[in-house]
Design an enzyme around this catalytic site. Structure first.
Site, PDB file in Angstrom:
ATOM      1  NE  ARG A 254      63.335 -37.763 100.203  1.00 26.99           N
ATOM      2  CZ  ARG A 254      64.496 -37.712  99.581  1.00 26.99           C
ATOM      3  NH1 ARG A 254      65.334 -36.725  99.824  1.00 26.99           N
ATOM      4  NH2 ARG A 254      64.833 -38.633  98.720  1.00 26.99           N
TER       5      ARG A 254
ATOM      6  CE  LYS B  93      74.155 -47.092  80.756  1.00 24.91           C
ATOM      7  NZ  LYS B  93      75.185 -46.257  81.370  1.00 24.91           N
TER       8      LYS B  93
ATOM      9  N   GLY C  16      64.478 -45.238  91.956  1.00 28.55           N
ATOM     10  CA  GLY C  16      64.197 -43.901  91.432  1.00 28.55           C
ATOM     11  C   GLY C  16      63.147 -43.757  90.349  1.00 28.55           C
TER      12      GLY C  16
ATOM     13  N   GLY D  60      68.427 -45.243  96.583  1.00 35.68           N
ATOM     14  CA  GLY D  60      69.673 -46.000  96.752  1.00 35.68           C
ATOM     15  C   GLY D  60      69.569 -47.050  97.844  1.00 35.68           C
TER      16      GLY D  60
END
Ligand code: AMP
Length: 396
Positions: free
Chosen positions: A35, A197, A353, A376
């Site tokens: 980062r 999912k 992710g 996110g």
């Protein structure tokens, strides 16, 4: 809208919101400086232009001032990555901070203390944002990882720089990459959606169905679709309450001429473990007590040409339980197909992710066109949401 290249930074105090929320070990050493590396081009642009770079970031999730989350721990790594001295400022607002900034020389770098030591940061308090804003002549947001949060330093602050605000290189690149995928005129566009999912991907699927030609479904999501279509899935992961939704997705995809590619075979295991017994079975005929944990060889053969012919590829989610070596082959093979396509000119974006973790783990990062830095934030953009940190820069 002005880009970073349109600004003259000479003798300007430039407030840069970076995402230096890096992992630290027990001795507070930075274990992954990605980062910091990612913000380097923006910081150097300001410095080389003769400005002072005032870096502000959060670290961790402190409740008040907690030394373990002090940005002081990352000063030496930041200096090493930037190849320049960095002055640490032990707070981020207040008269002492203002004095340090005022006395700083052009071409120097200041790193302010953790923004989240002040609860007003996450609350998006206007007066706190105003105090931060006092420190700079120009505001640059280069923190994609927090662009989906309406915090003081990521969003609220922008109103104090109506003319003098812009995206840093990293944030601009993230936006450009996602626009490239969602607004492409190059065809075919393929989305690979894996992971565990359906429920966590549904908003993305609904948003991208209008923009893609192929949708490859893999990972645990597969079995909700297969069961809904009447297949026998053994003890594979399944969201029974999402079966109707799965059928609805298939219907909508047909309507919009999107070709859905579900696995035809899977690596089935008798336990969720690297030491499980495994066998290759038809996806519609998984024996009781067995669960599908990776895609099988026939599926990979079918996916290969789809990937090869795609001009734009979005990859979000692994094809199997890649964390366990026994079930990593599908994800690795897909990664290799995408890498080959990329080499022949396809644009590939990896976001979210676990697929990012997978490309890193398998050494494929440099072979993708772009690997997103913000989990996110990327997912919310794929869902079609306007991120507050982006809107704050784009709107006046
Ligand atoms: P997500 O966070 O929804 O993207 O899901 C990522 C996780 O899905 C990874 O940790 C994978 O191990 C897991 N996963 C992928 N394929 C399967 C599968 N067939 N069964 C269970 N979990 C899976």
């Amino acid at each position: 809208m002005k880009t970073i290249n349109d600004f003259n930074f000479k003798d300007k105090k430039v407030l840069i919101r970076v995402d230096f929320n890096v992992p630290l070990d027990a001795d507070f050493a930075v274990t992954d400086a990605n980062r910091i590396e990612a913000a380097k081009p923006t910081i150097l642009k300001v410095i080389e232009g003769g400005g002072t770079a005032i870096l502000m970031s959060h670290l961790g999730r402190p409740k008040g001032v907690e030394d373990q989350d002090s940005l002081r721990h990352i000063v030496s790594k930041t200096q090493e990555v930037l190849g320049m001295p960095v002055t640490f400022v032990p707070d981020c607002v207040g008269s002492e901070v203002e004095d340090v900034v005022k006395n700083s020389k052009s071409g120097s770098i200041l790193l302010l203390e953790n923004l989240r030591f002040h609860p007003e940061e996450e609350k998006g308090t206007v007066s706190f944002a105003e105090q931060l804003a006092k420190l700079g002549d120009i505001y640059i947001n280069d923190a994609f990882g927090t662009a989906h949060r309406a915090h003081a330093s990521t969003t609220v602050i922008a109103q104090f720089f109506p003319e003098n605000k812009t995206f840093g290189y990293l944030l601009a690149k993230e936006i450009e990459s996602i626009h490239k995928v969602l607004n492409s005129t190059d065809k075919p566009v393929t989305a690979v959606l894996g992971g565990s999912k359906v429920s966590s991907k549904i908003t993305i699927i609904e948003n991208i169905l209008d923009k893609i030609d192929h949708m490859i479904i893999g990972g645990g999501m597969t079995f909700t679709f297969i069961k809904a279509l009447g297949g026998k899935i053994g003890s594979s992961i399944c969201e029974d309450d999402k079966m109707e939704l799965a059928l609805e997705i298939i219907r909508k995809a047909k309507e919009k001429n999107v070709q859905i590619h579900l696995p035809v075979d899977v690596i089935a295991a008798d336990a969720f473990s690297n030491t499980a017994n495994i066998k290759i079975v038809d996806v519609n005929d998984i024996p009781d007590g067995w669960q599908g944990l990776d895609v099988g060889p026939k599926t990979l053969e079918l996916l290969k040409p789809v990937i090869k012919e795609s001009k734009i590829i979005l990859w979000n989610g692994p094809l199997g339980v890649f964390e366990l070596e026994k079930f990593s082959n599908g994800t690795i093979s897909l990664g290799n197909y995408i890498a080959e396509a990329t080499q022949s000119g396809t644009f590939s974006l990896v976001g979210g992710g676990d697929s990012v973790a997978a490309v890193k783990q398998f050494g494929l990062e440099s072979k993708m066109s772009y690997v997103s830095t913000g989990g996110g934030a990327m997912l919310e953009m794929l869902e079609g949401k306007t991120l507050p940190g982006i809107a704050a820069i784009e709107n006046n």
